[in-house]
Design a protein around this motif. Structure first.
Motif, PDB file in Angstrom:
ATOM      1  N   LYS A 193       0.839  -1.186   0.000  1.00 11.12           N
ATOM      2  CA  LYS A 193       0.000   0.000   0.000  1.00 11.12           C
ATOM      3  C   LYS A 193       0.884   1.249   0.000  1.00 11.12           C
ATOM      4  O   LYS A 193       1.914   1.292   0.665  1.00 11.12           O
ATOM      5  CB  LYS A 193      -0.837  -0.035   1.290  1.00 11.12           C
ATOM      6  CG  LYS A 193      -2.091   0.790   1.245  1.00 11.12           C
ATOM      7  CD  LYS A 193      -3.018   0.413   2.389  1.00 11.12           C
ATOM      8  CE  LYS A 193      -2.418   0.767   3.733  1.00 11.12           C
ATOM      9  NZ  LYS A 193      -3.285   0.539   4.887  1.00 11.12           N
ATOM     10  N   VAL A 194       0.467   2.266  -0.748  1.00 14.55           N
ATOM     11  CA  VAL A 194       1.144   3.562  -0.702  1.00 14.55           C
ATOM     12  C   VAL A 194       0.218   4.529   0.002  1.00 14.55           C
ATOM     13  O   VAL A 194      -0.967   4.593  -0.323  1.00 14.55           O
ATOM     14  CB  VAL A 194       1.395   4.133  -2.117  1.00 14.55           C
ATOM     15  CG1 VAL A 194       2.271   5.370  -2.031  1.00 14.55           C
ATOM     16  CG2 VAL A 194       2.005   3.111  -3.027  1.00 14.55           C
ATOM     17  N   ARG A 195       0.735   5.268   0.967  1.00 15.59           N
ATOM     18  CA  ARG A 195      -0.081   6.281   1.633  1.00 15.59           C
ATOM     19  C   ARG A 195       0.535   7.646   1.362  1.00 15.59           C
ATOM     20  O   ARG A 195       1.714   7.862   1.647  1.00 15.59           O
ATOM     21  CB  ARG A 195      -0.133   6.025   3.141  1.00 15.59           C
ATOM     22  CG  ARG A 195      -1.165   4.950   3.519  1.00 15.59           C
ATOM     23  CD  ARG A 195      -1.553   5.089   4.974  1.00 15.59           C
ATOM     24  NE  ARG A 195      -0.439   4.765   5.862  1.00 15.59           N
ATOM     25  CZ  ARG A 195      -0.190   5.395   7.013  1.00 15.59           C
ATOM     26  NH1 ARG A 195      -0.956   6.394   7.401  1.00 15.59           N
ATOM     27  NH2 ARG A 195       0.824   5.026   7.774  1.00 15.59           N
ATOM     28  N   ILE A 196      -0.264   8.548   0.827  1.00 19.09           N
ATOM     29  CA  ILE A 196       0.218   9.908   0.586  1.00 19.09           C
ATOM     30  C   ILE A 196      -0.315  10.802   1.695  1.00 19.09           C
ATOM     31  O   ILE A 196      -1.520  10.813   1.956  1.00 19.09           O
ATOM     32  CB  ILE A 196      -0.259  10.441  -0.781  1.00 19.09           C
ATOM     33  CG1 ILE A 196       0.082   9.439  -1.884  1.00 19.09           C
ATOM     34  CG2 ILE A 196       0.362  11.793  -1.075  1.00 19.09           C
ATOM     35  CD1 ILE A 196      -0.623   9.721  -3.188  1.00 19.09           C
ATOM     36  N   LEU A 197       0.603  11.524   2.351  1.00 20.12           N
ATOM     37  CA  LEU A 197       0.209  12.415   3.445  1.00 20.12           C
ATOM     38  C   LEU A 197       0.565  13.850   3.085  1.00 20.12           C
ATOM     39  O   LEU A 197       1.420  14.096   2.228  1.00 20.12           O
ATOM     40  CB  LEU A 197       0.956  12.036   4.728  1.00 20.12           C
ATOM     41  CG  LEU A 197       0.836  10.592   5.228  1.00 20.12           C
ATOM     42  CD1 LEU A 197       1.711  10.412   6.468  1.00 20.12           C
ATOM     43  CD2 LEU A 197      -0.601  10.253   5.551  1.00 20.12           C
TER      44      LEU A 197
END
Ligand code: CUA
Length: 312
Positions: A193-197
């Motif tokens: 999973k990639v999480r963009i913050l």
């Protein structure tokens, strides 16, 4: 269109990839319909029951102007697709200078991501929005391929080498990580999973409580002493007799003993440690021993990070 089909565009590069893709798709559909229609039309018009069994096939000669026009239009079309693709390829594989670097290691069957402060994740990549991200990829065993479909980017992770990939995320969202190279029985399970913050939330996350103890650059500095690299290489630009100084070398060009001129990338630094005789700098002799097999992936990554951090 893909957006509506559930594949969001999460990187600055995604629209360009989609545009080229739809151009090729739509023109292929158009050509398919055009040629199929013409074929059916002629088959029907000149069917045997209409023209008779012994109908003569008319002799047709060449028509230069028509042939030239067809060849130019078709050739031009293919060249357009080629040049379009080439421009996109260069922008995808030529990272800007101001990147935030993250190490990614593939292994059967998971992805390990590691940040400069030593924070390490499994099957997860957390990144700040609106920041140029560079991933430095390698593998512990076989070739894997790091694929981020929502970002429209993909790159092989090759054992014994570094490859890289860059992108810039455009919104706060989540994306997927796939392995796109068959690598064994659990290949299809090698997902993440990639999480963009938001950049501020990313900073807080990065420096959060579960931070690991190991600062990668400091670990590299430590190894540099312990492995006695310091005996032959200075780090501040002052010349030593055996090996070139390593201060400020990263990212700059150098001429090799073979006369070839190359840029010193992560992979160059890695190869210089694992295969020192392969890319000797002009003016130096090759007698550094190989460290292949003597350093773990983590140690190699730390040494490379340390050498990258050195200024002149
Ligand atoms: Cu790793 Cu497929």
């Amino acid at each position: 269109m893909l957006e509506k089909l559930g594949l969001p565009q999460l990187s600055t590069q995604a629209p360009a990839v989609d545009n080229a893709y739809y151009f090729i798709l739509i023109s292929s559909i158009f050509l398919l319909i055009a040629t199929t229609t013409a074929m059916l039309y002629f088959a029907w018009t000149y069917r045997e029951s209409k023209v008779g069994k012994n109908a003569k096939v008319p002799y047709m000669g060449g028509h230069h102007l028509f042939e030239i026009i067809v060849s130019t239009v078709c050739g031009g079309f293919f060249l357009l697709v080629f040049v379009w693709g080439m421009i996109g390829f260069y922008s995808l594989y030529d990272p800007p200078k101001d990147t935030y670097d993250i190490n990614v290691t593939g292994q059967k069957w998971q992805w390990i991501t590691q940040y400069a402060n030593g924070k390490t994740l499994t099957n997860e990549l957390v990144i700040p929005k609106d920041t140029n991200i560079k991933l430095i990829l390698t593998s512990k065993d076989v070739i894997h391929s790091f694929y981020l479909p929502e970002f429209r980017i993909k790159q092989d992770a090759v054992p014994g080498h570094y490859t890289s990939l860059w992108f810039r995320a455009t919104k706060v969202a989540e994306g997927r990580i796939f392995c796109a190279e068959f690598c064994g029985t659990e290949h299809s399970g090698m997902i993440g999973k990639v999480r963009i913050l938001e950049p501020s939330a990313f900073k807080a996350w990065l420096n959060g409580v579960d931070i690991s103890k190991r600062d990668v650059v400091l670990a590299g500095k430590d190894l540099f002493q312990k492995r006695n690299c310091v005996a032959c290489h200075s780090v501040n630009g002052s010349g030593k007799s055996h090996g070139p100084s390593l201060g400020g070398i990263f990212g700059s060009a150098v001429t090799l003993a073979s006369g070839e001129k190359i840029e010193r990338t992560e992979d160059y630094v890695r190869q210089s440690i694992t295969n020192p005789g392969g890319q000797v700098v002009k003016g130096y002799k090759s007698f550094m021993p190989t460290y292949k097999g003597l350093l773990s992936e983590d140690d190699l990554g730390a040494l490379v990070a340390y050498i990258k951090s050195l200024k002149e």
